[in-house]
Design a protein around this motif. Structure first.
Motif, PDB file in Angstrom:
ATOM      1  N   THR C 262     135.333  50.518 -53.589  1.00  0.00           N
ATOM      2  CA  THR C 262     134.438  51.473 -52.943  1.00  0.00           C
ATOM      3  C   THR C 262     135.102  52.099 -51.726  1.00  0.00           C
ATOM      4  N   PHE C 263     135.825  51.232 -51.000  1.00  0.00           N
ATOM      5  CA  PHE C 263     136.450  51.713 -49.765  1.00  0.00           C
ATOM      6  C   PHE C 263     137.539  52.748 -50.073  1.00  0.00           C
ATOM      7  N   ILE C 264     138.369  52.450 -51.068  1.00  0.00           N
ATOM      8  CA  ILE C 264     139.431  53.410 -51.430  1.00  0.00           C
ATOM      9  C   ILE C 264     138.799  54.742 -51.797  1.00  0.00           C
ATOM     10  N   SER C 265     137.746  54.666 -52.625  1.00  0.00           N
ATOM     11  CA  SER C 265     137.115  55.893 -53.084  1.00  0.00           C
ATOM     12  C   SER C 265     136.533  56.693 -51.917  1.00  0.00           C
ATOM     13  N   ALA C 266     135.908  55.991 -50.970  1.00  0.00           N
ATOM     14  CA  ALA C 266     135.308  56.699 -49.835  1.00  0.00           C
ATOM     15  C   ALA C 266     136.374  57.251 -48.903  1.00  0.00           C
ATOM     16  N   ALA C 267     137.428  56.443 -48.672  1.00  0.00           N
ATOM     17  CA  ALA C 267     138.448  56.864 -47.718  1.00  0.00           C
ATOM     18  C   ALA C 267     139.227  58.060 -48.245  1.00  0.00           C
TER      19      ALA C 267
END
Lengths: 391, 295, 315
Positions: C262-267
Motif C-alpha cells: 500500500t505504501f509503495i502504491s501511495a508514495a
C-alpha cells in the motif's frame, strides 16, 4: 545468534524498502512555486481505460499551456497536478483525496469515465473543491437523488440528449421500424444510452427487437453478431467507445450485416476507421460533440497536431474544452475559494471552446450544447444534422 | 437462419477463436510441463509479439509472413531473456515466489510497453485481403482460414520437434523428471531456455494473427487471452500438448455458443463454470492422467 | 503466566498505543486525509492478507479468488445499510456470514483439488462471483453501487483489524491450526495421523472467506461507490503478493506485506506512468533476495530482538 543475524538482515530489507519509498515520496514536492494556481487532473492513466484518460489529459494540458503562454490567470501560472484513478472507482476517490488534502488543488478536472467521476464527487463536495468532468455523459454525475451536487460540473452534453437524438434520427430520417441494441454491459455510459434510445425509439413508433451485450476489451464479437444477424433489424444501435466500435463494425460487415449501424460520441475517433476500414464504415452514423470540419474547431485541431504530432480524438477535444471552461471561470472568480470558483463556473456564458459555444445551466450544471450527427462516407466524416438541445 | 445453421456458424466462430487460445495455451503448457510454473507473463509475451509484428509491418514494411517470422524469433529470444533474468535465479526457491516473480514480469511488460507505445490502441494495416467465403448459408473469411491454417502448421512443427528431435526428447525427459534427466546428461538449463523460446514464439504468432484478424492491439491486450489460455491448458490437462489444443478449441466453442444462444455477459462465467465442473469430475483435466499421490 | 499469553498482552498493549498515537495524529490533522485514507486501506489490506495467509500460507491451499469473497461481503453490507437501513456493525457481520457461507459452499467441493488446479478453480470462482454481481441490476450492475453512506473510519478499521489478528493468531496456535499446518506440510501424512483433512481445509477456507467479507464491508463503506471492477482477479493477485512478500506462514509478514504494498502504491502516486514499472521491479527484486518473503515463517514475537526486550524487562 541465528535469530539476531536473521533479524538484522530482515530489518535492513524493510528499512531499504521504506527508504526507497521515502526517496520517492520526498521528491514528490517538486516544482510548483507557491504563486502557482494548482489544478488537479485526476484521470485514468493506467489500467484498461488508460487510453481515454490519457487523451483527455493531452487536451487539458494543451489548454493550460495556451493559458499560461497568454499570461496565466491574473499573472499567475496554472500548474497541473496529475493523479491516477487506475481505472477503478475506489482508486479515483483515493486519488482525489490526495489532490485535495495533500496537493491543495483549487479544482479538479476529470476523470474521463462516468463511474470514476461519480465516485470522487462526494469527496469533492465535502471539501468544497469544484470538479469539472470532461466526458462523463451520464445524468447522475451532477445530481444525486434528484438533488444537484453543488460542486460537480461537466463540460459535455448528457446521455438523454444524445440517446434521444439518435433514436429520433433512426425513426424519422432512416425510417427504421425495428432496431437491435448491442450494449457494453460493463459500462454505465453504454447502458444508460441504451435505455434512452429504447424509450425514444419506441415512442416514435419503432420496436427494439433484440438486446445483446458485450464486455469492454472483448476481441471477438462474431458469436453475438451471428445472433443479431438473425433478427434482421433495420438498424443496430451500438453505444460504446471507439476500440470496440471499430471491431464491431468490421466484424458485423464480415458477417454480412449490411444495415445501418448507429453509434454515439464514443465512436468519434480516427481509430474507428483504421480498425474497421472505410468500406465497412459506410452506412454508419453517430452523434458527437462537434464536426471536425467546422471553422471554429480548426485552430484547436491545428495547434493540437503541432503539439502532439497526431490528430485529436473526441476525448482530447473534450479534455481541452474542460480546461478552457475551468480557466475561464478561474479568470472571472473573485477568489480561489471553492465557492467563488463554483459561482464563476455557474456563470459561464457563450464561451467558445473547441467543440462548441457553451453556456452553463446553473440548475443542473450541464452545459447547454448542441449535438451533431455525422455520417461515415468513404473514410470521411459528413455532417448530417446539428441538433440544438431541447429546452 | 434456423437453429442448425446458427449452430454451425457458431461452431466456425468458436473454432477460429479457439485456435488462438490453443496457440497461447501451448506455450503455457510447455513451460508448466517443465518447470511447473504458471507463467502469468505469457499473455504479455503474446502482446509483445503482436507489437513486434506491428512494427515489422508498418516500420520495416514487411509482408505478413516475414513479419510473423521476425516476431516469432525476436519474441522467442525475449522469452529466453525473461527466463534467464527473472526465473532462473529462482530455480530452487519456493514455487510461489517464482509465481509472484511471473506476476511482476507481467506488470513490467505491460506498463513498460504502455510507457513506450502509449496506451492508445494501434491498428494493424490490412496485410491480407479479407475475402468472405459464403459456403451455403455460412460465412468463413480468409483470415479465419489463415488463422486455423497457421495454427495447424505450427502445431505440426511443434509435434515434430517434441516427438522426433533430440531437443524434444530432452524436453520430454526434463518434464518427466528434471533431476533424473540431468543425471542422464541432459543440460536442463538449456532445455528450459529452449522451451521458453518455443513457447514465446508460439505466443508471438498468436499475437500477430490476432493483430491481423481483429486489427487492433494495445498494451493490456494480453491479460484476458492469457487467462483464457491458462484455463484452456488446465481444461485439457496442464503439461500435455494435445490437451492445450483440445482445451483451447473447446473453450472457444463454449464461448461462441454461450454468446450465441444465451448471453455474452455470462460467457466468461460459463467458461469458468465448465472448467470447474470438469476439474471436479476429472481433477487433472480432460486428457490428464489421474496420478495417485504417493507418500 | 506462559510466554504465549504474555506476548499476546504485550502485542495488545502495543496495538492500543499505536492506535492512540495514530488516532491522535489524525484528529490533530498532522496526518492529512490522504494518508488517513491510506492508513484505512492498509488496515483493510491487513485483514485481507492475513485471512488469505490462513488459507494459502498456513493450510497450504492455493486460493486465487479472495477478491470474490471481499465482493460478497461488500455488496451484502451495502445492501443492508442502504436499502434496509441496518446499522453498520450488523451489515459487517452479515457480510462476513454471507462470504463465509459462500466460502463453505465453494470450499466443500473444490478443496479436493490440489495445487495449481485449485488455484485456477478458485480464480474462476472469484471471477464468476464478480460476473454474477455485474449482472444484478438491483445492486447497480457494472456501473457499481452508488450512494453508500460513509461509515468506515480509522477507528473501525483498526479495531476490527486487531480482532482479526487476534482470532486468526489464536486459531493457528490452537489444535485446529496445528492440524492445518500439518496439512500444509504433508497432506497424506496428516491424513494418516487421523486428521480429517477435508474438515480443516474447509474450516480454514470458510474462516478466511468470512474475514475477507468483513474487509469488503469496510472497503465498501469507505468509498461512496463500489463497482465490480474493484474485485477482479488482479486484485486477488494483489493480496497474494502481500502475503508472499511478507512471508507465507507469518502473520507479522502479512502485516508488513500489506503495509509495504500500500505504501509503495501511495508514495508513487505522483508518477503514474512509472508507478507500475517500479512496483513490478520491486516485486521481482524482492523475490530474488528474499524468495521466502520478508519474514519467512517468523513472527515478530519469536525474534531475537523481541525476546531480548522481554528478558531485559524481566531483569
Amino acid at each position: 545468534m541465528f535469530f539476531k543475524k536473521k533479524a538484522m538482515r530482515l530489518a535492513s530489507a524493510v528499512l531499504g524498502i521504506a527508504m526507497l519509498g521515502s526517496v520517492f515520496a520526498g521528491c514528490g514536492d517538486e516544482a510548483a512555486s507557491s504563486d502557482d494556481i494548482k489544478v488537479g487532473a485526476n484521470f485514468e492513466l493506467t489500467g484498461n481505460q488508460a487510453n481515454y484518460g490519457t487523451a483527455c489529459m493531452e487536451g487539458l494540458k494543451l489548454a493550460v499551456k495556451e493559458a499560461n503562454e497568454a499570461g496565466g490567470i491574473n499573472g499567475k501560472k496554472i500548474t497541473i497536478i496529475e493523479a491516477d484513478t487506475k481505472s477503478e472507482a475506489a482508486e479515483s476517490v483515493n486519488a482525489a483525496t490526495k489532490l485535495i488534502s495533500d496537493d491543495k488543488v483549487v479544482a479538479i478536472v476529470g476523470p474521463a469515465v462516468t463511474a470514476n467521476v461519480i465516485a470522487e464527487s462526494d469527496v469533492a463536495t465535502q471539501n468544497k473543491v469544484p470538479i469539472v468532468a470532461p466526458a462523463a455523459t451520464n445524468p447522475n454525475v451532477t445530481v444525486k437523488d434528484g438533488e444537484l451536487k453543488p460542486f460537480v460540473f461537466r463540460s459535455c452534453f448528457i446521455d438523454p440528449q444524445q440517446g434521444t437524438v439518435m433514436a429520433q434520427f433512426a425513426a424519422r430520417d432512416l425510417k427504421a421500424k425495428t432496431a437491435v441494441m448491442y450494449i457494453d454491459s460493463s459500462s454505465d455510459y453504454s447502458k444508460s444510452l441504451g435505455k434512452v434510445f429504447k424509450e425514444t425509439f419506441e415512442a416514435n413508433g419503432g420496436k427494439v427487437v433484440m438486446e445483446e451485450a458485450f464486455l469492454a476489451k472483448d476481441q471477438d464479437f462474431k458469436a453475438a453478431l451471428t445472433k443479431i444477424k438473425t433478427a434482421n433489424a433495420d438498424v443496430i444501435f451500438v453505444p460504446c467507445y471507439y476500440e470496440e466500435a471499430g471491431k464491431i463494425v468490421k466484424q458485423a460487415r464480415e458477417m454480412g450485416i449490411s444495415c445501418p449501424l448507429l453509434g454515439t460520441d464514443g465512436w468519434d475517433d480516427p481509430k474507428v476507421a483504421d480498425i474497421a476500414g472505410a468500406d465497412a464504415l459506410n452506412n454508419t452514423f453517430f452523434s458527437t460533440h462537434y464536426f471536425d470540419q467546422d471553422a471554429e474547431a480548426q485552430s484547436f485541431i491545428e495547434t493540437f497536431k503541432k503539439e502532439y504530432g497526431h490528430a485529436p480524438n473526441v476525448f482530447a477535444a473534450l479534455g481541452y474544452d474542460c480546461g478552457k471552461l475551468l480557466i475561464d471561470a478561474l479568470k472571472r472568480a473573485s477568489s480561489l475559494d471553492g465557492d467563488a470558483i463554483r459561482q464563476a463556473i455557474e456563470a459561464t456564458k457563450d464561451l467558445q471552446v473547441a467543440t462548441a459555444k457553451i453556456t452553463m445551466d446553473p440548475s443542473n450544471h450541464n452545459p447547454i450544447k448542441e449535438a451533431v450527427i455525422i455520417e461515415n462516407k468513404d473514410g470521411k466524416y459528413e455532417l448530417k444534422a446539428k441538433i440544438a438541445p431541447e429546452k | 437462419m434456423d437453429f442448425t445453421h446458427q449452430f454451425v456458424q457458431q461452431l466456425i466462430n468458436g473454432v477460429s477463436l479457439g485456435s488462438i487460445y490453443a496457440l497461447i495455451a501451448l506455450g503455457y503448457t510447455m513451460i508448466y510441463g517443465i518447470i511447473k510454473l504458471i507463467n502469468f507473463a505469457h499473455g504479455d509475451i503474446y502482446m509483445v509479439g503482436a507489437y513486434i509484428g506491428f512494427f515489422a509491418v508498418t516500420r520495416a514494411e514487411m509482408s505478413i509472413v516475414p513479419a510473423l517470422l521476425v516476431s516469432m524469433v525476436v519474441t522467442g529470444l525475449l522469452g529466453m531473456l525473461v527466463e534467464r533474468l527473472a526465473y532462473k535465479p529462482l530455480r530452487h526457491a519456493p514455487r510461489i515466489s517464482i509465481l509472484i516473480t511471473a506476476i511482476g514480469v507481467s506488470f513490467f511488460l505491460e506498463y513498460a510497453s504502455m510507457y513506450f507505445v502509449t496506451p492508445t490502441p494501434r491498428t494493424f494495416p490490412n496485410v491480407i485481403d479479407n475475402i468472405a467465403y459464403n459456403i451455403g448459408p455460412f460465412v468463413v473469411n480468409g483470415q479465419q482460414m489463415m488463422i486455423m491454417g497457421i495454427t495447424l502448421i505450427l502445431m505440426v512443427i511443434l509435434t515434430y520437434i517434441v516427438q522426433k528431435t533430440k531437443l524434444g526428447k530432452a524436453m520430454r525427459a526434463a518434464s518427466f523428471d528434471v533431476e533424473t534427466a540431468q543425471l542422464m546428461g541432459i543440460n536442463a538449463d538449456r532445455v528450459i531456455s529452449y522451451t521458453f523460446c518455443i513457447g514465446s514464439a508460439l505466443a508471438a504468432a498468436a499475437g500477430v494473427l490476432v493483430g491481423v484478424y481483429y486489427n487492433s492491439i494495445d498494451p493490456l491486450m494480453g491479460i484476458m487471452p492469457g487467462l483464457k489460455a491458462f484455463v484452456a491448458a488446465v481444461l485439457g490437462g496442464i503439461g500435455i500438448l494435445p490437451g492445450a489444443v483440445t482445451g483451447g478449441i473447446i473453450l472457444g466453442v463454449i464461448e461462441a455458443m454461450v454468446s450465441g444462444f444465451l448471453s455474452s455477459t455470462f460467457r466468461d462465467a460459463a467458461a469458468f463454470g465448465i472448467l470447474i465442473l470438469v476439474l471436479l469430475f476429472k481433477p487433472s483435466g480432460l486428457l490428464g492422467k489421474n496420478r495417485r499421490e504417493k507418500v | 503466566m506462559n510466554l504465549l499469553r504474555k506476548n499476546d498482552l504485550i502485542m495488545l498493549a502495543f496495538g492500543i498505543v499505536l492506535f492512540a498515537v495514530l488516532q491522535g495524529l489524525i484528529s490533530t490533522k498532522i496526518i492529512g486525509s490522504f494518508w488517513e485514507l491510506n492508513l484505512i486501506i492498509i488496515g483493510i489490506n491487513v485483514i485481507m492478507s492475513v485471512s488469505l495467509n490462513l488459507i494459502n500460507g498456513y493450510t497450504g491451499q492455493f486460493s486465487l479468488g479472495h477478491a470474490g469473497f471481499m465482493a460478497v461481503g461488500a455488496y451484502v453490507g451495502v445492501v443492508l445499510t442502504t436499502f434496509f437501513k441496518l446499522p453498520f456493525i450488523v451489515a459487517l457481520a452479515a457480510g462476513a456470514l454471507a462470504a463465509g457461507f459462500l466460502g463453505f459452499l465453494i470450499g466443500l467441493p473444490t478443496l479436493r483439488l490440489r495445487g495449481d488446479y485449485l488455484a485456477i478453480a478458485t480464480l474462476g470462482l472469484g471471477e464468476i462471483i464478480r460476473i454474477v454481481i455485474m449482472n444484478i441490476d438491483y445492486v447497480g450492475g457494472a456501473a457499481g453501487f452508488q450512494g453508500i453512506t460513509h461509515y468506515t473510519n480509522f477507528a473501525w478499521v483498526f479495531i476490527i483489524m486487531l480482532i482479526t489478528l487476534f482470532v486468526i493468531k489464536n486459531f493457528i496456535n490452537s489444535s485446529h491450526g496445528r492440524a492445518c499446518i500439518a496439512i500444509r506440510e504433508n497432506e497424506i501424512a496428516a491424513e494418516a495421523m487421523g486428521i480429517n483433512t477435508t474438515k480443516y481445509k474447509v474450516m480454514a477456507f470458510t474462516m478466511g472467506a468470512a474475514f475477507a467479507g468483513i474487509a469488503g464491508g469496510l472497503f465498501a463503506h469507505n468509498f461512496y461507490i463500489i463497482s465490480p471492477s474493484s474485485f477482479t482477479f488482479l486484485s486477488s493477485f494483489n493480496y497474494l503478493i502481500m502475503v508472499v512478500m511478507g512471508g507465507m506462514g507469518s502473520i507479522t509478514g502479512s502485516i508488513a506485506g500489506a503495509f509495504v504494498v500500500t505504501f509503495i502504491s501511495a508514495a508513487l502516486a505522483n508518477w503514474p506512468e512509472f508507478r507500475m514499472i517500479i512496483y513490478a521491479l520491486v516485486l521481482i527484486l524482492l523475490m530474488f533476495y528474499r524468495p521466502q518473503g520478508l519474514f519467512g515463517y517468523m513472527e515478530i514475537t519469536n525474534m531475537g530482538i523481541f525476546r531480548r526486550i522481554l528478558k531485559r524487562g524481566r531483569e
